[in-house]
Design an enzyme around this catalytic site. Structure first.
Site, PDB file in Angstrom:
ATOM      1  N   ARG A 115       0.830  -1.217   0.000  1.00  0.00           N
ATOM      2  CA  ARG A 115       0.000   0.000   0.000  1.00  0.00           C
ATOM      3  C   ARG A 115       0.856   1.255   0.000  1.00  0.00           C
ATOM      4  O   ARG A 115       0.514   2.239  -0.647  1.00  0.00           O
ATOM      5  CB  ARG A 115      -0.922  -0.003   1.215  1.00  0.00           C
ATOM      6  CG  ARG A 115      -1.919  -1.126   1.190  1.00  0.00           C
ATOM      7  CD  ARG A 115      -2.672  -1.166   2.490  1.00  0.00           C
ATOM      8  NE  ARG A 115      -3.587  -0.062   2.558  1.00  0.00           N
ATOM      9  CZ  ARG A 115      -4.888  -0.159   2.277  1.00  0.00           C
ATOM     10  NH1 ARG A 115      -5.389  -1.298   1.906  1.00  0.00           N
ATOM     11  NH2 ARG A 115      -5.662   0.875   2.359  1.00  0.00           N
ATOM     12  N   TYR A 221      -0.783 -13.344  -1.401  1.00  0.00           N
ATOM     13  CA  TYR A 221      -0.224 -13.140  -2.741  1.00  0.00           C
ATOM     14  C   TYR A 221       1.133 -12.482  -2.601  1.00  0.00           C
ATOM     15  O   TYR A 221       1.434 -11.843  -1.587  1.00  0.00           O
ATOM     16  CB  TYR A 221      -1.148 -12.296  -3.634  1.00  0.00           C
ATOM     17  CG  TYR A 221      -1.697 -11.041  -2.999  1.00  0.00           C
ATOM     18  CD1 TYR A 221      -2.934 -11.044  -2.371  1.00  0.00           C
ATOM     19  CD2 TYR A 221      -0.980  -9.840  -3.029  1.00  0.00           C
ATOM     20  CE1 TYR A 221      -3.455  -9.899  -1.786  1.00  0.00           C
ATOM     21  CE2 TYR A 221      -1.493  -8.689  -2.443  1.00  0.00           C
ATOM     22  CZ  TYR A 221      -2.733  -8.728  -1.822  1.00  0.00           C
ATOM     23  OH  TYR A 221      -3.235  -7.593  -1.227  1.00  0.00           O
ATOM     24  N   ASP A 301     -14.402   3.968   0.597  1.00  0.00           N
ATOM     25  CA  ASP A 301     -14.876   3.319   1.827  1.00  0.00           C
ATOM     26  C   ASP A 301     -15.884   4.172   2.575  1.00  0.00           C
ATOM     27  O   ASP A 301     -16.753   3.636   3.272  1.00  0.00           O
ATOM     28  CB  ASP A 301     -13.689   3.027   2.757  1.00  0.00           C
ATOM     29  CG  ASP A 301     -13.033   1.684   2.459  1.00  0.00           C
ATOM     30  OD1 ASP A 301     -13.342   1.094   1.413  1.00  0.00           O
ATOM     31  OD2 ASP A 301     -12.213   1.237   3.283  1.00  0.00           O
TER      32      ASP A 301
END
Ligand SMILES: Cc1cc2nc3c(=O)[nH]c(=O)nc-3n(C[C@H](O)[C@H](O)[C@H](O)COP(=O)(O)OP(=O)(O)OC[C@H]3O[C@@H](n4cnc5c(N)ncnc54)[C@H](O)[C@@H]3O)c2cc1C
Length: 410
Positions: A115, A221, A301
């Site tokens: 991120r 991942y 969000d």
């Protein structure tokens, strides 16, 4: 203080410099508009976790001119694999990077990225213009000639349009809806990033994999330019209620590992490689009827926080940003409300559908061993077909009128 200048002289303020706020600022700038971005944090340092970006977002990042920066710092999974919790049996496997299957089908890549790296690429492209750090919005009120923003640092600003990209605990959402707190989902997660070298039991280390078991699942991942680290996200049912004020609740030593007792060594190695001091409560926002009120509108969000089981929170946030930027750029003078109404109509149905589906997927991923597993396995085997609509979506095309991007799966 005055917010940035938009089309038709609109002063635009974005609250929050997360994935949504930064993408929107870039998309507005690409269309000849500037916005002031107010971020509560004193510096841009995303918390240590990763995000998987799918084609519905990466095609937009390419249009914004930042995809090369993103792909340089990310890894495309070799395949998507679903496994059984105990013996690691592969239930379904689909190529992603292998044979360039995913890009061929959806026209853009799938990226696992830290991120902080994503935020760095977006903020770097923005070049710091209009970014106001250390500005926590505490109040907003519409006044005759605009909307007034009050910040915790004592400063205030005046804008014609405020975009609440301030995340799941949005202050702007409270203003728009008059309430609507985020709702605890009854599930929580342990997360971490582990060097691949510490995971000797992990089969297919470059794949994105779901390990599914009773009351829990683990998703992981590879991330980083060389796929050298593995990001994992281990979700468990419970605790039943969330009594903490923040996202995180302290956990005792060994609690995370205990929740995955008896799971395949690849899972326990991964979870055991991190000292877990907290668990993350997973929160959602109930589908909202109204995404805007007067001059304030929600994005990401703040509008539709969802469970992460389709990996679509950030991706749908990027879609929101592109849709809103394009609608604002093409708005008729004095018709702001019409554009915001169109934005709400275009985004609400799709994000609701993904929110709902993410909830259903939670239950599917957490089934007890028993006869229902056969049906689960059948459904999982159809995931790429059943959920191709998520990845094929073209946010810009949805405004300009072009068709979704998808070729039949090979
Ligand atoms: C564990 C986990 C894993 C996830 N994995 C994925 C994934 O793989 N793929 C995916 O697509 N999504 C994923 N998501 C979801 C994704 O992280 C979010 O949907 C996405 O970050 C939303 O972006 P946003 O810009 O709306 O909010 P955020 O990224 O939360 O940004 C909000 C910003 O607003 C700032 N802010 C908040 N309040 C104020 C205020 N009052 N004043 C000023 N600034 C403020 C915050 O500091 C922050 O910078 C995951 C989420 C979680 C919890």
């Amino acid at each position: 203080m005055t917010a940035g200048m938009g089309i038709h002289g609109l002063r635009i303020a974005i609250i929050g410099a997360g994935i949504g706020g930064l993408t929107l600022a870039l998309a507005l700038r690409q269309r000849g508009m500037t916005a002031a971005v107010y971020e509560q944090a004193p510096e841009l340092t995303e918390i240590g976790a990763a995000v998987a970006l799918s084609a519905n977002a990466t095609r937009e990042l390419r249009r914004l001119g930042v995809l090369d920066g993103v792909t340089a710092a990310s890894t495309e999974p070799s395949a998507l694999i679903y496994r059984s919790w105990q013996d690691g049996r592969s239930i379904a496997a689909f190529p992603v990077h292998d044979g360039l299957a995913y890009q061929t089908r959806f026209g853009a890549p799938y990226c696992g990225i830290h991120r902080a790296d994503l935020q760095h690429v977006l903020a770097g492209a923005l070049g710091g213009s209009g970014l106001q750090l250390g500005h926590r919005l505490v109040d907003l009120a519409e006044s005759g000639d605009g909307i007034r923003l009050e910040f915790a640092n004592g400063q205030s600003a005046q804008a014609d349009l405020v975009i609440g990209a301030d995340g799941v605990r949005s202050v702007v959402r409270r203003y728009v809806t008059g309430g609507e707190d985020a709702v605890y989902s009854g599930t929580s997660a342990f997360r971490g990033i582990v060097p691949l070298s510490r995971l000797p039991s992990l089969p297919d280390p470059q794949a994105i994999q779901f390990w599914m078991g009773p009351d829990a699942h683990l998703l992981h991942y590879a991330i980083g330019g060389g796929g050298q680290d593995v990001n994992f996200f281990a979700v468990v049912e419970g605790p039943k209620a969330w009594s903490h004020t923040g996202w995180q609740a302290p956990v005792g030593h060994g609690e995370a590992l205990a929740a995955f007792k008896g799971w395949h060594p690849a899972v326990t190695e991964m979870i055991g490689a991190v000292e877990h001091t907290v668990r993350w409560g997973l929160f959602t926002v109930r589908p909202l009827l109204h995404w805007f009120r007067g001059r304030a509108v929600l994005l990401g969000d703040a509008a539709h926080a969802m469970l992460p089981h389709h990996g679509q929170g950030a991706n749908t946030t990027i879609e929101d940003a592109i849709t809103l930027a394009e609608l604002l750029a093409t708005a008729s003078p004095g018709r702001l409300e019409t554009s915001l109404g169109r934005y709400q109509a275009m985004r609400r149905a799709r994000t609701r559908k993904i929110q709902r589906s993410s909830r259903v997927t939670n239950d599917l991923l957490h089934l007890q061993d028993g006869p229902a597993l056969a049906d689960r396995d059948r459904r999982v085997s159809r995931f790429p077909e059943d959920f191709g609509w998520i990845h094929a979506f073209d946010a810009l095309g949805s405004v300009t009128g072009s068709a979704p991007i998808s070729r039949p799966a090979a």
